[in-house]
Scaffold this motif. Sequence first.
Motif, PDB file in Angstrom:
ATOM      1  N   ASN A 138      -1.811  -9.817  -1.871  1.00  0.00           N
ATOM      2  CA  ASN A 138      -1.124 -10.428  -0.736  1.00  0.00           C
ATOM      3  C   ASN A 138       0.383 -10.240  -0.832  1.00  0.00           C
ATOM      4  OD1 ASN A 138      -3.539 -11.275   0.391  1.00  0.00           O
ATOM      5  ND2 ASN A 138      -3.461 -13.290  -0.578  1.00  0.00           N
ATOM      6  N   ARG A 139       0.932 -10.287  -2.045  1.00  0.00           N
ATOM      7  CA  ARG A 139       2.370 -10.029  -2.210  1.00  0.00           C
ATOM      8  C   ARG A 139       2.672  -8.572  -1.871  1.00  0.00           C
ATOM      9  NH1 ARG A 139       5.138 -11.088  -7.956  1.00  0.00           N
ATOM     10  NH2 ARG A 139       3.946  -9.198  -8.444  1.00  0.00           N
ATOM     11  N   GLY A 140       1.782  -7.653  -2.275  1.00  0.00           N
ATOM     12  CA  GLY A 140       1.974  -6.255  -1.930  1.00  0.00           C
ATOM     13  C   GLY A 140       1.973  -6.034  -0.430  1.00  0.00           C
ATOM     14  N   GLY A 147       9.054  -4.050   4.503  1.00  0.00           N
ATOM     15  CA  GLY A 147       9.723  -2.763   4.372  1.00  0.00           C
ATOM     16  C   GLY A 147      10.134  -2.410   2.964  1.00  0.00           C
ATOM     17  N   ARG A 148       9.608  -3.114   1.981  1.00  0.00           N
ATOM     18  CA  ARG A 148       9.958  -2.842   0.569  1.00  0.00           C
ATOM     19  C   ARG A 148       8.799  -2.056  -0.049  1.00  0.00           C
ATOM     20  NH1 ARG A 148      12.481  -8.583  -1.431  1.00  0.00           N
ATOM     21  NH2 ARG A 148      13.116  -7.285  -3.210  1.00  0.00           N
ATOM     22  N   TYR A 149       8.721  -0.785   0.323  1.00  0.00           N
ATOM     23  CA  TYR A 149       7.518   0.007   0.069  1.00  0.00           C
ATOM     24  C   TYR A 149       7.304   0.326  -1.411  1.00  0.00           C
ATOM     25  CZ  TYR A 149       7.847   0.501   5.107  1.00  0.00           C
ATOM     26  OH  TYR A 149       7.938   0.242   6.447  1.00  0.00           O
ATOM     27  N   LEU A 151       8.169  -1.522  -4.041  1.00  0.00           N
ATOM     28  CA  LEU A 151       7.651  -2.731  -4.682  1.00  0.00           C
ATOM     29  C   LEU A 151       6.229  -3.022  -4.219  1.00  0.00           C
ATOM     30  CD1 LEU A 151      10.799  -5.056  -4.534  1.00  0.00           C
ATOM     31  CD2 LEU A 151       9.803  -3.958  -6.553  1.00  0.00           C
ATOM     32  N   ALA A 152       5.959  -2.770  -2.943  1.00  0.00           N
ATOM     33  CA  ALA A 152       4.603  -2.942  -2.428  1.00  0.00           C
ATOM     34  C   ALA A 152       3.636  -2.038  -3.169  1.00  0.00           C
ATOM     35  CB  ALA A 152       4.564  -2.658  -0.931  1.00  0.00           C
ATOM     36  N   HIS A 153       4.074  -0.803  -3.407  1.00  0.00           N
ATOM     37  CA  HIS A 153       3.216   0.153  -4.113  1.00  0.00           C
ATOM     38  C   HIS A 153       2.929  -0.327  -5.536  1.00  0.00           C
ATOM     39  CE1 HIS A 153       2.294   3.866  -6.399  1.00  0.00           C
ATOM     40  NE2 HIS A 153       1.594   4.139  -5.323  1.00  0.00           N
ATOM     41  N   GLU A 154       3.922  -0.879  -6.206  1.00  0.00           N
ATOM     42  CA  GLU A 154       3.712  -1.379  -7.570  1.00  0.00           C
ATOM     43  C   GLU A 154       2.623  -2.441  -7.602  1.00  0.00           C
ATOM     44  OE1 GLU A 154       7.286  -2.731  -9.411  1.00  0.00           O
ATOM     45  OE2 GLU A 154       8.411  -0.887  -8.976  1.00  0.00           O
ATOM     46  N   ASP A 155       2.688  -3.384  -6.671  1.00  0.00           N
ATOM     47  CA  ASP A 155       1.676  -4.439  -6.635  1.00  0.00           C
ATOM     48  C   ASP A 155       0.305  -3.880  -6.263  1.00  0.00           C
ATOM     49  OD1 ASP A 155       2.932  -6.721  -7.481  1.00  0.00           O
ATOM     50  OD2 ASP A 155       3.482  -7.424  -5.488  1.00  0.00           O
ATOM     51  N   LEU A 156       0.266  -3.015  -5.248  1.00  0.00           N
ATOM     52  CA  LEU A 156      -1.023  -2.570  -4.733  1.00  0.00           C
ATOM     53  C   LEU A 156      -1.693  -1.550  -5.650  1.00  0.00           C
ATOM     54  CD1 LEU A 156      -0.170  -2.424  -0.924  1.00  0.00           C
ATOM     55  CD2 LEU A 156      -1.553  -4.121  -2.124  1.00  0.00           C
ATOM     56  N   ILE A 157      -0.909  -0.739  -6.375  1.00  0.00           N
ATOM     57  CA  ILE A 157      -1.533   0.198  -7.313  1.00  0.00           C
ATOM     58  C   ILE A 157      -2.105  -0.574  -8.499  1.00  0.00           C
ATOM     59  CG2 ILE A 157       0.516   0.732  -8.711  1.00  0.00           C
ATOM     60  CD1 ILE A 157      -2.130   3.265  -7.549  1.00  0.00           C
ATOM     61  N   TYR A 174      -3.031   3.437   0.923  1.00  0.00           N
ATOM     62  CA  TYR A 174      -2.797   4.558   1.827  1.00  0.00           C
ATOM     63  C   TYR A 174      -1.740   4.207   2.881  1.00  0.00           C
ATOM     64  CZ  TYR A 174      -3.714   7.929   5.583  1.00  0.00           C
ATOM     65  OH  TYR A 174      -3.591   8.885   6.577  1.00  0.00           O
ATOM     66  N   LEU A 175      -1.819   3.010   3.435  1.00  0.00           N
ATOM     67  CA  LEU A 175      -0.843   2.603   4.444  1.00  0.00           C
ATOM     68  C   LEU A 175       0.569   2.552   3.858  1.00  0.00           C
ATOM     69  CD1 LEU A 175      -2.906  -0.205   6.227  1.00  0.00           C
ATOM     70  CD2 LEU A 175      -2.493   2.140   7.023  1.00  0.00           C
ATOM     71  N   VAL A 176       0.679   2.114   2.592  1.00  0.00           N
ATOM     72  CA  VAL A 176       1.986   2.128   1.929  1.00  0.00           C
ATOM     73  C   VAL A 176       2.423   3.562   1.643  1.00  0.00           C
ATOM     74  CG1 VAL A 176       3.201   1.495  -0.193  1.00  0.00           C
ATOM     75  CG2 VAL A 176       1.735  -0.182   0.943  1.00  0.00           C
ATOM     76  N   ASP A 177       1.493   4.404   1.205  1.00  0.00           N
ATOM     77  CA  ASP A 177       1.828   5.803   0.915  1.00  0.00           C
ATOM     78  C   ASP A 177       2.282   6.545   2.162  1.00  0.00           C
ATOM     79  OD1 ASP A 177       1.405   5.720  -1.817  1.00  0.00           O
ATOM     80  OD2 ASP A 177      -0.701   6.339  -1.690  1.00  0.00           O
ATOM     81  N   LEU A 178       1.740   6.179   3.316  1.00  0.00           N
ATOM     82  CA  LEU A 178       2.201   6.805   4.563  1.00  0.00           C
ATOM     83  C   LEU A 178       3.690   6.577   4.786  1.00  0.00           C
ATOM     84  CD1 LEU A 178      -0.624   6.109   7.203  1.00  0.00           C
ATOM     85  CD2 LEU A 178       0.121   8.336   6.328  1.00  0.00           C
ATOM     86  N   GLU A 179       4.190   5.443   4.321  1.00  0.00           N
ATOM     87  CA  GLU A 179       5.612   5.139   4.470  1.00  0.00           C
ATOM     88  C   GLU A 179       6.445   5.744   3.346  1.00  0.00           C
ATOM     89  OE1 GLU A 179       6.644   3.789   7.134  1.00  0.00           O
ATOM     90  OE2 GLU A 179       4.753   2.998   7.943  1.00  0.00           O
ATOM     91  N   ARG A 180       5.863   5.864   2.164  1.00  0.00           N
ATOM     92  CA  ARG A 180       6.588   6.374   0.996  1.00  0.00           C
ATOM     93  C   ARG A 180       6.561   7.896   0.922  1.00  0.00           C
ATOM     94  NH1 ARG A 180       3.933   5.805  -3.307  1.00  0.00           N
ATOM     95  NH2 ARG A 180       5.680   5.905  -4.794  1.00  0.00           N
ATOM     96  N   GLU A 181       5.363   8.452   0.958  1.00  0.00           N
ATOM     97  CA  GLU A 181       5.166   9.889   0.749  1.00  0.00           C
ATOM     98  C   GLU A 181       4.116  10.400   1.744  1.00  0.00           C
ATOM     99  OE1 GLU A 181       3.870   9.796  -3.285  1.00  0.00           O
ATOM    100  OE2 GLU A 181       5.894   9.673  -4.118  1.00  0.00           O
TER     101      GLU A 181
END
Length: 299
Positions: A138-140, A147-149, A151-157, A174-181
């Motif tokens: 949920n924090r991720g 918009g803190r992608y 940090l979101a990736h760290e939590d979600l991975i 995947y939704l976070v990766d779409l924003e990051r890479e």
Amino acid sequence: MIANRLTIACVAMIMVLAGCTAAPQSNWTNPPLAVPFQPTIQQQIQLARIDQLLKRNDLNDDTLAQVYYERGLLHDSIGLRDLARLDFNQSLSLKPDQPDVFNILGVYFTQSAHFDAAYEAFDSTLELNISHPFAQRNRGIALYYGGRYELAHEDLIAHYQQNVNDPYRVIWLYLVDLEREPETAKDKLKRRYDVSDKQDWGWQIVRMYIGELTESELLAQITAESEDNDMLAQRLTEAYFYMAKLYHYNKDFQAALMLYKLALAGNVYEFVEHRFSLLELSRLMAEASVEQPVAAGDS
């Protein structure tokens, strides 16, 4: 209050999206729908019993805190979220060391786009229970919406690595990766799909994302395989939300608007996909109001 504002805003957005050009033919003229969830007699009886219990004057603070928490969950399950939030706050005031209460309040803060408060609530959850099953996810998600992608990736991975066979952990990554890479996001999604056991129904949504299943095939599968109305409502809520996310990402605001509304139609209040559809609608309207003048000028 936010729901009322969004109802008015949705009408305005439909007018804005119509623009000065003809709208394309919608793919969602006759979408499959379930009978919307309604409060059950059991839920109503339980609420009445809790209300009677709270009239007693012989309950200690710990017991009262638990009763308010239970009533909050009931209010939440039938969509009375303002009442639920009041109950959760009352519970926390009586007993401050409740990770589950901090967690659900964090979700509420995310829904209302109060992201700093959400981060603090989830941090409190994890401080009280480092092994809480949902707080890191949920924090991720809150960090993603804030918009803190990275940090979101760290939590979600980290959350994904705890269970690589959960499709929803893969989808949010995947939704976070779409924003990051965005150039590698689908390849990563495909690799995570390949190493999974593919047992959970949610992997069908992943198959749609990687192109192994069309949207029409997914919806037909849901309609054919749902054992009852509850399952139909739940699976359609998930499918419509994650379909909307891709249309939204690709700036097809008309399709995304309709799909978010369809995700809300089943009243599956406890699903994160229902919870965040209202937030997505507010985000969509803000984005479309910026994008549409450009499109209108080109027409």
